[in-house]
Design an enzyme around this catalytic site. Structure first.
Site, PDB file in Angstrom:
ATOM      1  CE  LYS A   1      20.027  21.027 -19.785  1.00  0.00           C
ATOM      2  NZ  LYS A   1      21.215  20.350 -20.337  1.00  0.00           N
TER       3      LYS A   1
ATOM      4  CG  ASP B   1      24.446  20.568 -15.390  1.00  0.00           C
ATOM      5  OD1 ASP B   1      24.458  19.841 -14.328  1.00  0.00           O
ATOM      6  OD2 ASP B   1      24.634  19.950 -16.676  1.00  0.00           O
TER       7      ASP B   1
ATOM      8  CE  LYS C   1      27.846  19.621 -16.397  1.00  0.00           C
ATOM      9  NZ  LYS C   1      28.080  18.720 -17.809  1.00  0.00           N
TER      10      LYS C   1
ATOM     11  CG  ASP D   1      23.190  23.040 -18.831  1.00  0.00           C
ATOM     12  OD1 ASP D   1      23.202  22.699 -20.169  1.00  0.00           O
ATOM     13  OD2 ASP D   1      22.863  21.947 -18.150  1.00  0.00           O
TER      14      ASP D   1
ATOM     15  CG  ASP E   1      26.728  15.994 -16.266  1.00  0.00           C
ATOM     16  OD1 ASP E   1      25.994  17.211 -16.017  1.00  0.00           O
ATOM     17  OD2 ASP E   1      27.703  16.157 -16.909  1.00  0.00           O
TER      18      ASP E   1
ATOM     19  CD  GLU F   1      21.305  18.416 -16.212  1.00  0.00           C
ATOM     20  OE1 GLU F   1      21.381  19.478 -16.977  1.00  0.00           O
ATOM     21  OE2 GLU F   1      22.366  17.492 -16.403  1.00  0.00           O
TER      22      GLU F   1
ATOM     23  NE  ARG G   1      19.775  12.765 -21.311  1.00  0.00           N
ATOM     24  CZ  ARG G   1      20.764  12.284 -21.980  1.00  0.00           C
ATOM     25  NH1 ARG G   1      20.585  10.994 -22.010  1.00  0.00           N
ATOM     26  NH2 ARG G   1      21.792  12.799 -22.246  1.00  0.00           N
TER      27      ARG G   1
END
Length: 500
Positions: free
Chosen positions: A267, A272, A279, A290, A349, A351, A353
């Site tokens: 990933k 993020d 967030k 991230d 959030d 995201e 996946r």
């Protein structure tokens, strides 16, 4: 750092610093006993004064001992001899390297690698010590106006083992240095701020770092190419950012031509914000990490490039930012993945996946032996497991077992969670084939359940590294994980050559 192997008797060793151990109740290890004899009992005399008692990680530097050629002798606490296991060994080596470095010694000879570690070989001792040297001496300096000089006082290190262990120890050193270099590259990528380490930068640095290795090639797909692949889930996350997405594909062909490869997927969200489901401000700066999964597979590919094992490996990194732009995903949006399956986005959030599912579908074209994805995917994994192991979920138990074993060998451990069909119920949607979240309960498991819907055609495992990819607080920084775990798993597929 120049790391070499030696089997020189400790009392004959010259140089700036000798490193030997002291066990609980001030019991010198065999090498320290030899030095004590050569110095006329000076070490025992000093220990009886109570300067150290042998607790793990204690250090005591002695200077100019009579009868000793070396300028310094560093005593390092090892704890109880019958409890000297891999964890105690790591603490001992780390303390030794820090103390030797801080002393100003230009070179050192470490005899801790010749001590019996529970259930480990001398070759493993050397491998682990080499990794820890790179980890301990790592310094981030890229964004300081006056960076710390990269040339540290401790420039040469001899790892000492008995003669009969030297041959196997050479392999251990080779593996340890390769993992150390790969993990440090992972640390560098992870620690860079999001305004520097964009998807474009990540792609360019990957190409630059890996292009010199034999049997390695890197291909970077731009937004147009990603659109042609119909990666609708990936693109839905990327469209909220001014930074264009990249799909980075690394191929190492060290095995037989035509052999199916092992595939790694990482990933690569370079920052993020959470998107529209933004967030909280506190610690949002850490969301530069991230892309820890991406950095981990890139660092693993560097380690593989160094070692040149006889296998084929492909690494795939979907990379973009997740930003709250006017064009960004909205809760309730429905997108179509590369597989053709539709996804209702209930939380922007979640995201990671969305970009991973398209990368997993893309991996099908390589006809993989196995696929392992790694991602800083869920805060729920930190709640469940803390910061010690990564979470492991898989649709193939032998693959899961192999990863668990690799984690024990490398001391980059994983813990398996269930991937039962009952959890799939939480992903039901009234408006699409699935939702991208499954509610508060079992968040790590339902995230993996989501990914599992894109892995029906191959053996797959998912590593959730949300708790292990970086540290917070005073020690804030990338850990370099899961480079040791992934590298060990790949080496385990090569037979006896890399077994220590």
């Amino acid at each position: 750092m120049n790391i070499t192997l030696k089997s020189t008797p400790v009392e004959q060793q010259a140089g700036s610093c000798l490193i030997v151990g002291v066990f609980d109740k001030r019991q010198p290890d065999p090498h320290a006993k030899s030095l004590d004899k050569a110095s006329g009992g000076e070490i025992n005399r000093i220990l009886k004064q109570g300067d150290m008692d042998g607790k793990v990680g204690q250090t005591l530097m002695l200077h100019k001992l009579p009868g000793i050629k070396a300028a310094r002798v560093l005593l390092v606490g090892c704890g109880k001899a019958d409890e000297f296991d891999a964890a105690q060994y790591a603490k001992t080596i780390t303390a030794a390297i820090k103390a030797a470095h801080d002393s100003g010694a230009r070179d050192a000879a470490c005899y801790l690698t010749d001590l019996p570690v529970k259930d480990r070989s001398r070759a493993w001792n050397v491998r682990r010590a080499a990794e820890l040297v790179y980890q301990t001496l790592y310094r981030y300096h890229q964004t300081f106006s006056k960076p710390e000089k990269p040339d540290y006082p401790l420039g040469k290190l001899q790892l000492c083992v008995e003669d009969k262990a030297l041959k196997a120890a050479r392999t251990g050193l080779q593996i340890g240095e390769a993992i150390g270099k790969g993990a440090n590259f992972t640390r560098d990528l992870g620690n860079l701020p999001g305004n520097i380490c964009t998807p474009t930068y990540l792609a360019s640095q990957t190409s630059k770092q890996l292009k010199s290795y034999n049997n390695m090639k890197v291909k970077v797909l731009n937004q147009k190419a990603i659109e042609e692949l119909k990666m609708g889930a990936f693109l839905s996350v990327a469209k909220g950012s001014r930074q264009p997405p990249k799909l980075i594909v690394m191929e190492y062909n060290g095995g037989k031509k035509g052999d199916n490869p092992y595939v790694l997927v990482g990933k690569g969200i370079t920052f993020d914000t959470g998107g529209i489901s933004i967030k909280p401000a506190a610690t949002m700066d850490e969301m530069k990490y991230d892309m820890g999964g991406a950095a981990g597979v890139i660092g693993t590919m560097q380690a593989i490039g160094e070692l040149q094992p006889p296998i084929n490996v492909v690494a795939i990194v979907p990379s973009c930012e997740n930003m709250p732009d006017g064009n960004a995903n909205k809760p309730g949006d429905v997108v179509t993945s590369m597989s053709g399956q539709t996804i209702e986005i209930l939380n922007t959030d979640a995201e990671g996946r969305l970009i991973l599912c398209d990368a997993l579908t893309y991996s099908e074209r390589f006809k993989p032996k196995t696929v392992i994805d790694t991602a800083t995917l869920t805060g729920a994994c930190i709640i469940a497991l803390g910061n010690h192991p990564c979470g492991l979920l898989s649709n193939d138990q032998p693959l899961a077992d192999a990863l668990l074993a690799a984690g024990q060998t490398s001391q980059d451990r994983a813990w398996q969670l269930p991937l039962w069909e009952e959890y799939q119920e939480q992903l039901k949607s009234n408006f699409a084939d699935m939702a991208n979240i499954g509610g508060r309960e079992a968040g790590t498991i339902t995230a993996a359940c989501f990914l599992s819907r894109f892995t029906k055609k191959f053996k797959w495992a998912h590593l959730d590294i949300a708790g292990t990819a970086w540290k917070s607080g005073n020690e804030k920084g990338s850990t370099g994980r899961p480079v040791p775990l992934l590298t060990q798993y790949l080496l385990d597929q090569c037979g006896k050559k890399y077994q220590l």
